[in-house]
Design a protein around this motif. Structure first.
Motif, mmCIF file in Angstrom:
data_model
loop_
_atom_site.group_PDB
_atom_site.id
_atom_site.type_symbol
_atom_site.label_atom_id
_atom_site.label_comp_id
_atom_site.label_asym_id
_atom_site.label_seq_id
_atom_site.Cartn_x
_atom_site.Cartn_y
_atom_site.Cartn_z
ATOM 1 N N ASN B 303 -1.629 -9.450 1.435
ATOM 2 C CA ASN B 303 -0.317 -10.049 1.743
ATOM 3 C C ASN B 303 -0.459 -11.519 2.147
ATOM 4 O O ASN B 303 0.179 -11.993 3.085
ATOM 5 N N ASP B 329 1.556 -1.210 3.993
ATOM 6 C CA ASP B 329 2.743 -2.000 3.681
ATOM 7 C C ASP B 329 3.256 -1.552 2.313
ATOM 8 O O ASP B 329 2.487 -1.498 1.344
ATOM 9 N N ASN B 331 5.055 -3.038 0.309
ATOM 10 C CA ASN B 331 5.020 -4.121 -0.678
ATOM 11 C C ASN B 331 3.671 -4.836 -0.657
ATOM 12 O O ASN B 331 3.601 -6.060 -0.733
ATOM 13 N N LEU B 332 2.635 -4.030 -0.531
ATOM 14 C CA LEU B 332 1.292 -4.595 -0.417
ATOM 15 C C LEU B 332 0.937 -5.452 -1.648
ATOM 16 O O LEU B 332 1.149 -5.039 -2.788
#
Lengths: 214, 404
Positions: B303, B329, B331-332
């Protein structure tokens, strides 16, 4: 190389130029093998050959109104000219790609044929075709054209002369030199029988049919 | 008889026999007492038989025929569309002056009328917007007019020049946006730049004349070399996502080979002690990043944040230990940054090793893979067993259409 007598070629062409689907279908069926074999002889990959053949026919459909062909031979010259352009574009595309992608796509040389025939046939054809296409690639453009037109597409020396704008005698001389060069190029990979290559399996199967099998 | 002629006779005879018999023809039968020196040549011709017998598959033949017929139907349908205007009434015609009537008679066919209208519109727009520079309101109209002109008069060489001129204008706009710190606008200009560059390259490669093609290709290459210098200089002004987009452009042009094909969170079986809890920092995992063009000094980003020095590195593989908390996460995004500022984002992230979800999470189940197990650690497994593919924007898969 004779057109189906039901409809003379020039009439079929005129009708196809007037967007007659039936006539276009006849032309397609007649010239599909010609374009495909010519392409396969140049690219050596059945999938690429199918793609290029497909692209060639779409261009033919798009431009058939523009052709000044008046007989079968001039139409072949026109169609193969389009195929030649498509082949050149194919090679340019291959050249611009990373080599890692080439290996997958040019798998004819690695021996892939989309075939459901006798496995023996397939194996023999794989080896021989790969060698032959590689050797053809090393000939001059003129020699390669003569070989493809004469030995693969089956046109006479006179027809090939008309296609390439040369005298028949010049074509015969070119043919002689081309086959001699091809023989030299294939000499090192020659295990095939003296007569018809790829036909070990075919001969075996034929022998079976005719009861000549040992 | 000359050997060339004798050979031709033999080949003709052989071809006739093949066509007639439908089976292999032995050379000896065909040649009879012919010159033995021709035998090898006939044998070579015979090796072309598989090519002469080759035929496309029935499925391909039928499919292509269907598509061609569909194409023909489309072409037939197009002129039948109600393009033709109704015939002018005599009264309407009588109101025209002779000169106007003469001109209109010349363009009375709908196609000619359309061409004439497009021509006038193109010329008008071209003249009106000729001085519009990038960023000015009429610049887009100018580009549109030039494209219309290129379509009306399709000269590939001119099209390449136009596309490169647009790409150059995009590059100027990009540099200006970078200079004023507007990275959002810069990245928009970068997208336009790549689209125009791709158009130039596509048209250049399709030019039939070899000389013109080579010239056009050289122009594209020269533009790319110059643009790559500017893009590299701008890297410092961009965040990591922006640098990734610039890197995609550079890679498409062959200016860098940096690419990350996939990132895999693997079990930490080689270091059992560290595969559990790392001195109070939490649970760690081994992250394996595969790709190409990794050089000394490569840094793995999770990220956008660097995650420490690689445990091992080769030009195609980097292994690094990461905190599993960093990976938790939805939305890694995993990327690799090079010391020159280029960044490549992983096209794919695998969350588990060989179907062993949470492999590094919980200690104590025995074998090497077995840092796995049920327990408290499972809650920190990032989307175990699934693969994630970053959005197309982040990986910019649009590269594929551009050759270089």
């Amino acid at each position: 190389m004779t057109w189906p007598p039901a409809l003379p070629f020039d009439q079929a062409l005129k009708r196809a130029q007037a967007a007659d689907q039936q006539a276009m279908g006849m032309i397609y069926k007649r010239f599909l093998p010609v374009v495909y074999r010519f392409t396969l002889g140049r690219v050596g990959d059945v999938h690429a050959a199918e793609d290029i053949t497909s692209e060639t026919f779409f261009v033919i459909v798009e431009r058939i109104r523009e052709t000044r062909a008046h007989d079968e031979l001039t139409f072949v010259a026109w169609a193969l000219g389009i195929a030649r352009n498509q082949i050149a574009m194919h090679f340019r595309r291959l050249k611009s790609r990373p080599t890692s992608q080439l290996s997958d796509e040019n798998d004819f040389a690695a021996g892939r044929l989309p075939d459901e025939r006798d496995p023996l046939d397939v194996i023999t054809a794989r080896e021989s075709l790969a060698e032959v296409v590689t050797a053809l690639d090393k000939l001059t453009e003129e020699q390669r054209s003569v070989i493809l037109y004469r030995c693969v597409l089956g046109y006479s020396a006179e027809d090939v002369g008309q296609l390439l704008g040369k005298q028949a005698g010049a074509i015969r001389a070119l043919q002689f030199r081309a086959l001699a060069s091809l023989a030299r190029l294939l000499q090192h990979s020659e295990p095939a029988p003296a007569d018809s290559m790829g036909s070990l399996a075919r001969q075996t199967r034929w022998a079976r049919r005719t009861g000549m099998e040992e | 008889m000359h050997p060339e002629d004798a050979l031709d006779v033999l080949l003709t005879e052989r071809a006739n026999n093949r066509a007639g018999a439908g089976r292999p023809v032995t050379t000896s039968r065909t040649m009879g007492t012919a010159d033995e020196t021709l035998r090898p040549l006939v044998a070579v011709a015979a090796r072309l038989d598989p090519l002469a017998d080759a035929a496309p598959s029935a499925a391909f033949t039928a499919d292509l025929e269907q598509r061609l017929m569909a194409r023909m139907r489309e072409r037939v349908a197009q002129p039948q569309q109600p393009m033709r205007p109704a015939p002018s009434s005599p009264a309407a015609g009588s109101r025209r002056t002779p000169v106007v009537s003469g001109i209109l008679r010349g363009v009375s066919h709908p196609a000619w009328a359309g061409i004439a209208a497009a021509l006038l519109l193109t010329i008008g727009l071209g003249v009106f917007t000729a001085q519009a520079a990038p960023g000015q309101p009429f610049y887009t109209v100018r580009q549109l007019a030039q494209r219309m002109a290129a379509q009306a008069f399709p000269s590939p060489t001119v099209s390449v020049k136009d596309a490169l001129a647009h790409a150059q204008a995009d590059l100027s706009a990009y540099n200006a946006a970078i200079a004023r710190g507007d990275t959002s606008a810069a990245l928009g200009d970068l997208r336009s730049l790549r689209a125009d560059d791709a158009e130039a390259a596509t048209v250049a490669i399709a030019i039939s004349d070899p000389g013109a093609r080579q010239t056009a290709s050289q122009q594209v290459t020269q533009f790319r070399e110059a643009a790559a210098v500017d893009l590299r200089q701008s890297l410092a002004a961009l965040d990591w996502r922006g640098r990734a987009q610039v890197t995609n452009a550079l890679r498409a042009w062959g200016d860098t080979s940096l690419v990350v094909t996939d990132a895999r969170i693997v079990s930490d079986s080689t270091s059992p002690g560290q595969g559990q809890h790392d001195s109070g920092k939490g649970v760690t995992a081994l992250l394996q990043v595969a790709g190409a063009g990794f050089a000394d000094g490569s840094q793995v980003l999770v990220n956008g944040q660097p995650v420490g020095s690689p445990l091992s590195q080769s030009p195609t593989l980097i292994r690094v230990r990461v905190q599993t908390g960093d990976l938790n996460d939805a939305n890694l995004v995993i990327a690799v940054e090079e010391s020159d500022g280029t960044v490549a984002i992983a096209a794919r992230i695998d969350d588990a090793d060989g179907g062993q979800p949470g492999a590094v999470e919980t200690p104590g189940s025995g074998d090497n893979k077995g840092d796995q197990g049920a327990g408290s650690g499972s809650s920190s497994t990032p989307n175990a067993t699934s693969s994630r593919t970053p959005s197309p924007e982040s990986t910019d898969s649009a590269n594929s259409g551009i050759s270089h």
